[in-house]
Motif scaffolding. Sequence first.
Motif, PDB file in Angstrom:
ATOM      1  N   THR A  24       0.859  -1.191   0.000  1.00  0.00           N
ATOM      2  CA  THR A  24       0.000   0.000   0.000  1.00  0.00           C
ATOM      3  C   THR A  24       0.891   1.237   0.000  1.00  0.00           C
ATOM      4  O   THR A  24       1.754   1.392   0.859  1.00  0.00           O
ATOM      5  N   ILE A  25       0.676   2.095  -0.993  1.00  0.00           N
ATOM      6  CA  ILE A  25       1.530   3.261  -1.202  1.00  0.00           C
ATOM      7  C   ILE A  25       0.744   4.529  -0.911  1.00  0.00           C
ATOM      8  O   ILE A  25      -0.356   4.707  -1.448  1.00  0.00           O
ATOM      9  N   PRO A  26       1.273   5.391  -0.041  1.00  0.00           N
ATOM     10  CA  PRO A  26       0.557   6.630   0.286  1.00  0.00           C
ATOM     11  C   PRO A  26       0.454   7.534  -0.945  1.00  0.00           C
ATOM     12  O   PRO A  26       1.489   7.926  -1.504  1.00  0.00           O
ATOM     13  N   TYR A  27      -0.779   7.786  -1.394  1.00  0.00           N
ATOM     14  CA  TYR A  27      -0.997   8.650  -2.565  1.00  0.00           C
ATOM     15  C   TYR A  27      -2.452   9.078  -2.536  1.00  0.00           C
ATOM     16  O   TYR A  27      -3.297   8.384  -1.960  1.00  0.00           O
ATOM     17  N   GLU A  28      -2.743  10.203  -3.172  1.00  0.00           N
ATOM     18  CA  GLU A  28      -4.122  10.719  -3.079  1.00  0.00           C
ATOM     19  C   GLU A  28      -5.120   9.940  -3.943  1.00  0.00           C
ATOM     20  O   GLU A  28      -6.324  10.106  -3.797  1.00  0.00           O
ATOM     21  N   LEU A  29      -4.611   9.097  -4.850  1.00  0.00           N
ATOM     22  CA  LEU A  29      -5.485   8.312  -5.723  1.00  0.00           C
ATOM     23  C   LEU A  29      -5.124   6.837  -5.635  1.00  0.00           C
ATOM     24  O   LEU A  29      -3.969   6.482  -5.374  1.00  0.00           O
ATOM     25  N   GLY A  30      -6.124   5.981  -5.876  1.00  0.00           N
ATOM     26  CA  GLY A  30      -5.874   4.545  -5.995  1.00  0.00           C
ATOM     27  C   GLY A  30      -6.199   4.111  -7.405  1.00  0.00           C
ATOM     28  O   GLY A  30      -6.397   4.938  -8.292  1.00  0.00           O
ATOM     29  N   LEU A  31      -6.263   2.802  -7.639  1.00  0.00           N
ATOM     30  CA  LEU A  31      -6.571   2.292  -8.971  1.00  0.00           C
ATOM     31  C   LEU A  31      -7.941   1.625  -8.966  1.00  0.00           C
ATOM     32  O   LEU A  31      -8.248   0.798  -8.098  1.00  0.00           O
ATOM     33  N   ASP A 107      11.265   3.929  -3.681  1.00  0.00           N
ATOM     34  CA  ASP A 107      11.412   3.546  -2.274  1.00  0.00           C
ATOM     35  C   ASP A 107      10.569   2.326  -1.906  1.00  0.00           C
ATOM     36  O   ASP A 107      10.802   1.706  -0.869  1.00  0.00           O
ATOM     37  N   HIS A 108       9.566   2.007  -2.719  1.00  0.00           N
ATOM     38  CA  HIS A 108       8.647   0.916  -2.400  1.00  0.00           C
ATOM     39  C   HIS A 108       9.013  -0.399  -3.079  1.00  0.00           C
ATOM     40  O   HIS A 108       8.421  -1.438  -2.780  1.00  0.00           O
ATOM     41  N   LEU A 109       9.976  -0.349  -3.998  1.00  0.00           N
ATOM     42  CA  LEU A 109      10.308  -1.559  -4.757  1.00  0.00           C
ATOM     43  C   LEU A 109      10.830  -2.695  -3.876  1.00  0.00           C
ATOM     44  O   LEU A 109      10.468  -3.854  -4.094  1.00  0.00           O
ATOM     45  N   PRO A 110      11.673  -2.416  -2.859  1.00  0.00           N
ATOM     46  CA  PRO A 110      12.155  -3.528  -2.021  1.00  0.00           C
ATOM     47  C   PRO A 110      11.022  -4.268  -1.294  1.00  0.00           C
ATOM     48  O   PRO A 110      11.060  -5.496  -1.188  1.00  0.00           O
ATOM     49  N   ALA A 111      10.009  -3.544  -0.820  1.00  0.00           N
ATOM     50  CA  ALA A 111       8.886  -4.202  -0.133  1.00  0.00           C
ATOM     51  C   ALA A 111       8.077  -5.042  -1.124  1.00  0.00           C
ATOM     52  O   ALA A 111       7.610  -6.139  -0.799  1.00  0.00           O
TER      53      ALA A 111
END
Length: 160
Positions: A24-31, A107-111
């Motif tokens: 889960t990535i902090p962002y104002e929109l999802g898909l 920054d999220h690629l390792p997770a």
Amino acid sequence: MRVGQGVDAHRFAADRRLVLGGVTIPYELGLAAHSDGDCVMHAVTDALLGAIGAGDIGQHFPDTDPAYAGVDSRRLLRAAVALARERGWATVNMDATIIAQRPRLADHLPAMRDCFAADLGIEAEAVNLKATTTEQMGFTGRGEGIAAMAVVLVARTDAP
Ligand SMILES: [Zn+2]
């Protein structure tokens, strides 16, 4: 050995969590999607199904089936891994590219890598993830959505 490829894209929507590669990535929109909209997970699942000659994700997990509403897409990948095992195939490695103008994903690629390694049952070193932009061109470049492409290599588990 066999190889399969997968491609997926979803459009951005408000009031949705952004989930990519199981993270889960902090962002104002999802898909927007029937499932959690994790296009990276979907591309990898399609690549695995392709490698074992088992069609595509829509055949196995129809988006008309209420059972898959809002589903954690890692469940779909794990089901595809189970099917591959049943048919005598194990994953060797995977490589995926996420195409997104924003948010920044490095920054999220390792997770994400850890999620795929766990679900595919392979070492993290056999999982590669890349993020790229299209320099503002096309639907990803205009920030309308996110796309992903993946390849998965499998080998017979009974091979000498
Ligand atoms: Zn999808």
